[in-house]
Scaffold this active site. Structure first.
Site, short mmCIF file in Angstrom:
data_model
loop_
_atom_site.label_atom_id
_atom_site.label_comp_id
_atom_site.label_asym_id
_atom_site.label_seq_id
_atom_site.Cartn_x
_atom_site.Cartn_y
_atom_site.Cartn_z
N ARG A 35 0.82 -1.22 0.00
CA ARG A 35 0.00 0.00 0.00
C ARG A 35 0.85 1.27 0.00
O ARG A 35 0.43 2.31 -0.51
CB ARG A 35 -0.95 0.01 1.20
N LYS A 198 -18.51 -18.06 -1.52
CA LYS A 198 -19.92 -17.77 -1.29
C LYS A 198 -20.62 -17.05 -2.44
O LYS A 198 -20.13 -16.02 -2.92
CB LYS A 198 -20.05 -16.89 -0.05
N GLY A 354 -8.11 -10.61 -2.74
CA GLY A 354 -6.89 -11.08 -2.07
C GLY A 354 -6.43 -12.45 -2.54
O GLY A 354 -5.23 -12.66 -2.77
N GLY A 377 -12.43 -4.21 -0.75
CA GLY A 377 -13.86 -3.88 -0.69
C GLY A 377 -14.24 -2.78 -1.68
O GLY A 377 -15.33 -2.81 -2.27
#
Ligand code: AMP
Length: 398
Positions: A35, A198, A354, A377
């Site tokens: 980052r 999911k 990720g 996100g």
């Protein structure tokens, strides 16, 4: 959204919202500098043009209370090393002497404020707090793509205090441009590969992509809910019962929109969720009782490879198997390889999430794909078609 290229930086105090929410170990040392690395271009631009970069970020979830383990002072030396320039620590944005410290900064210097989330007002998007931050700078740059989906004081509210003086840093600009390109300007055939565990967490992305893609590959744990919805036996594989009607609806809608959906046609199964479990490769997609699907099988690999290699644009989010177990990583590895091969032949490929990023890194393919989005996100929300508050605020600043 104006790029930092258009900003008059010379002699200006430039408030830069970065996302230095980096992982720390127990000794409070930075364990992954990605980052920080991704902001080098923006910081260097400000320095080269004779501006003063005042960096600000959050770290962890201190929930409005100052706590040493969340202090950004712990990352100062690593940030200095990565940015290749000394970074001065300014302390808290509300400290009485912070303005004096800022006044001593000279063009080309770089400084860092304390964790903004030591104040609950940051996450509340509080206007007074944003005004307090704004008092320290002459113009505002947002380079925190990873936090752009939050309407916080330093990511959104603050733009009010810099009318006509709000800019996107290179990272934010690049992330938004690449995602935008894939969503709105993709070359066809456009193939999306959506994996992971999911259906529920990928539902909005899939729904949004149905209007964009030609081919939708659904794999990983989530594919078993789709297969179950189609009447396939899935043994003990992952199943989200409440998502069965949703999966049926997606299949119907894809059909109506002319999108081809590809699901596993064979599976590598295990008799327990363990790398060393007994294995069984199905000849078709039915999985017997007592076994669970852990990875795509060889026929599926061949089928997916043909679709991926023929694509002009590829979006990949989520592993197609339990790739963390070496015995069940082949499917994910082959998808990564196919994406790299297609990219070499001219396709544009965007990888996000990720696990998919970890996969291309594990197989040393990171330099062989077109773009890796590290937005987490924020990236998922962008792909869902939502306007991110941090980007909206910049867009509204004319
Ligand atoms: P997500 O966070 O939803 O993108 O899911 C990523 C996780 O999905 C990884 O940890 C994978 O191990 C897991 N996964 C992929 N395929 C399967 C599968 N067939 N069964 C169980 N978990 C899976």
């Amino acid at each position: 959204m104006k790029s930092i290229d258009l900003a008059p930086l010379k002699g200006k105090k430039v408030l830069v919202r970065v996302d230095y929410n980096v992982p720390l170990n127990e000794q409070l040392e930075v364990t992954d500098t990605t980052r920080i690395v991704r902001t080098i271009a923006t910081v260097k631009k400000i320095q080269d043009e004779g501006g003063i970069a005042i960096l600000m970020s959050h770290l962890g979830r201190p929930k409005g209370v100052a706590a040493d383990k969340f202090s950004l002072k712990h990352i100062v030396s690593k940030a200095s090393e990565v940015l290749g320039t000394p970074v001065q620590f300014l302390g808290d944005v509300l400290d009485a002497d912070v303005e004096k410290k800022v006044a001593t900064l000279k063009p080309g210097e770089v400084a860092l404020l304390e964790n903004l989330r030591f104040h609950a007002e940051e996450e509340a998007g509080d206007e007074n707090f944003a005004r307090q931050i704004a008092r320290l700078g002459d113009l505002y740059v947002n380079d925190a793509f990873g936090t752009a989906h939050r309407a916080h004081a330093s990511t959104a509210t603050i733009t009010k205090f810099f009318p006509g003086q709000c800019y996107a840093g290179y990272l934010l600009y690049e992330e938004a441009s690449n995602l935008d390109m894939v969503l709105n300007n993709a070359g066809h055939p456009f193939t999306a590969i959506i994996g992971g565990s999911k259906v529920s967490s990928k539902l909005k992305i899939i729904t949004h992509l149905l209007d964009k893609v030609d081919n939708l590959i659904i794999a990983g744990g989530m594919s078993y809910t789709f297969l179950h919805a189609m009447g396939v036996k899935i043994g003990n594989s992952l199943l989200e019962e409440d998502m069965i009607p949703v999966a049926k609806d997606i299949i119907n809608r894809a059909h109506l929109k002319g999108v081809d959906i590809y699901l596993p046609i064979d599976n590598i199964c295990a008799d327990k969720f363990d790398n060393n479990a007994n294995q069984y490769i199905t000849t078709h997609n039915d999985i017997p009782e007592g076994w669970e699907g852990m990875d795509i099988g060889p026929r599926t690999i061949r089928k997916f490879a043909a679709i991926i290699k023929n694509a002009n644009t590829i979006l990949w989010n989520g592993p197609v198997g339990v790739y963390e177990f070496p015995n069940f990583e082949k499917g994910t590895q082959s998808v990564a390889l196919c994406v790299a091969v297609a990219t070499m032949s001219g396709a544009f490929s965007l990888i996000g999430g990720g696990d998919s990023i970890a996969a291309v890194n594990n197989y040393h393919l990171a330099n062989q794909v077109s773009y890796i989005s590290t937005g987490g996100g924020a990236m998922l929300e962008y792909l869902e078609g939502r306007e991110l508050p941090g980007i909206k605020a910049l867009n509204e600043d004319k």
